[in-house]
Write a protein that holds these residues in place. Structure first.
Motif, short mmCIF file in Angstrom:
data_model
loop_
_atom_site.label_atom_id
_atom_site.label_comp_id
_atom_site.label_asym_id
_atom_site.label_seq_id
_atom_site.Cartn_x
_atom_site.Cartn_y
_atom_site.Cartn_z
N THR A 33 0.82 -1.21 0.00
CA THR A 33 0.00 0.00 0.00
C THR A 33 0.86 1.27 0.00
O THR A 33 0.35 2.36 -0.26
N ILE A 44 2.78 2.11 -2.18
CA ILE A 44 2.80 2.62 -3.55
C ILE A 44 1.82 3.77 -3.70
O ILE A 44 2.11 4.76 -4.38
N GLU A 45 0.68 3.69 -3.07
CA GLU A 45 -0.28 4.80 -3.11
C GLU A 45 0.29 6.03 -2.42
O GLU A 45 0.09 7.16 -2.87
N GLU A 46 1.00 5.83 -1.33
CA GLU A 46 1.64 6.95 -0.63
C GLU A 46 2.70 7.60 -1.50
O GLU A 46 2.84 8.83 -1.53
N ARG A 65 2.81 7.65 -4.78
CA ARG A 65 2.18 8.38 -5.87
C ARG A 65 1.53 9.67 -5.40
O ARG A 65 1.52 10.68 -6.12
N ASN A 66 0.98 9.67 -4.20
CA ASN A 66 0.24 10.83 -3.71
C ASN A 66 1.08 11.78 -2.88
O ASN A 66 0.57 12.78 -2.37
N TYR A 67 2.38 11.49 -2.74
CA TYR A 67 3.22 12.37 -1.94
C TYR A 67 3.33 13.74 -2.63
O TYR A 67 3.60 13.81 -3.84
N ASP A 95 -7.41 -6.77 -5.99
CA ASP A 95 -7.50 -5.35 -5.66
C ASP A 95 -6.12 -4.70 -5.62
O ASP A 95 -5.96 -3.53 -5.99
N GLU A 130 -4.98 -4.11 -9.29
CA GLU A 130 -5.60 -2.91 -9.84
C GLU A 130 -4.95 -1.66 -9.29
O GLU A 130 -4.69 -0.69 -10.02
N MET A 131 -4.65 -1.66 -7.99
CA MET A 131 -4.00 -0.51 -7.36
C MET A 131 -2.63 -0.25 -7.98
O MET A 131 -2.24 0.91 -8.19
N GLU A 144 -3.03 1.57 -11.20
CA GLU A 144 -3.56 2.93 -11.02
C GLU A 144 -2.48 3.90 -10.53
O GLU A 144 -2.63 5.12 -10.69
N ASN A 145 -1.39 3.37 -9.95
CA ASN A 145 -0.41 4.25 -9.32
C ASN A 145 1.01 4.14 -9.88
O ASN A 145 1.79 5.08 -9.74
#
Length: 285
Positions: free
Chosen positions: A179, A181-183, A185-187, A208, A211-212, A215-216
């Motif tokens: 997870t 990876i989302e952090e 991308r959104n940093y 899931d 897919e994430m 997306e990132n």
């Protein structure tokens, strides 16, 4: 004194423990028994414990994986892999640094192409590691920054923060599925900063998570992942390679992949689907 212990994920989602240069544990085998890459390179029909031990022992003896003898510089290991893509794009000036992971050092910020290749080539997913002073010293002598020399911490988000503080603008990050990876991308970063995320070792990720990743991330390796391959086929993503494809999750990922392909005079990425799946890993997880 910190105990010397390194845990890597190898050959079909099997955890291998290396202590003091010796394999001390090989996790239970999975249902993934055949890899077309190992069959092509080593004529291996089955990824059993015997072969896994033999292969990891070779890596320890050949380039010192998880030992003070670790070689950190290397030329291209294969035609197209994550480390080769990164090496070429560093050489071409498309990226300024790579936030990667090295056994014996943990998260490392690297700027020299042959170091990126040497650290990343022929090494499986690094789950945990402990400091090896000799490895850390070699990396620092090549202008690399080790996130935490005392603990060999693996934390790509903290590595990104250091890269940003150093003023790098085009930052590539190698990471295994999580997870975080989302952090990454959104940093929050300035408009002139680009972050490129390369995800490897995707075998057995859940739908899931697969897919994430797309997306990132910018580049996602297929490995033996049923859901990564399924998502890429469904969305007809650009890719290179038939046996173990490298998928482009973004236009920037495609640009970086094609830069490598142009360099070695290979056909550029394609989105012709369905791919030839006859010689894929078995069984996909």
């Amino acid at each position: 004194m910190v105990k010397d212990k390194h845990v890597i994920e190898a050959l079909g989602k099997v955890n291998v423990v290396i202590e003091n240069g010796q394999i001390t544990e090989v996790g239970p085998s999975t249902e993934m028994k055949y890899c077309p890459m190992f069959h092509a390179m080593h004529n291996v029909e089955e990824l059993n414990e015997e072969f896994i031990r033999k292969n990891i022992t070779f890596r320890i003896e050949d380039f010192g994986m998880c030992t003070p003898q670790r070689i950190i510089e290397m030329d291209d290991a294969i035609t197209v892999g994550v480390s080769e893509i990164l090496k070429t794009n560093l050489e071409e000036g498309n990226i300024d640094c790579v936030v990667g992971a090295c056994d014996g050092a943990g998260t490392v910020i690297m700027t020299q192409p042959r170091v990126v290749q040497g650290v990343g080539a022929r090494v499986s997913g690094l789950i945990s590691t402990t400091p090896i002073p000799e490895v850390i010293e070699k990396l620092e002598q090549k202008d690399s920054i080790v996130l935490n020399p005392q603990t060999a911490e693996l934390n790509q988000l903290e590595g990104l923060k250091i890269a940003l503080k150093k003023g790098y603008k085009n930052i590539a990050i190698t990471v295994i599925p999580s997870t975080m990876i989302e952090e990454l991308r959104n940093y929050p970063v300035d408009d002139d900063v680009n972050i490129y995320i390369f995800v490897a070792h995707t075998t057995a990720v859940e739908p899931d998570i697969a897919e994430m990743l797309f997306e990132n991330a910018d580049i996602v390796t297929a490995c033996a992942s049923k859901y990564v391959r399924g998502y890429a086929d469904e969305h007809e993503l650009y890719y290179y390679g038939e046996k173990v494809p490298i998928f482009c999750a973004s236009d920037e990922g495609r640009r970086l992949l094609d830069t490598r392909l142009k360099k070695i005079n290979k056909p550029l990425s394609t989105n012709n689907h369905p791919r030839n799946k006859e010689d894929s890993p078995r069984k996909l997880l």
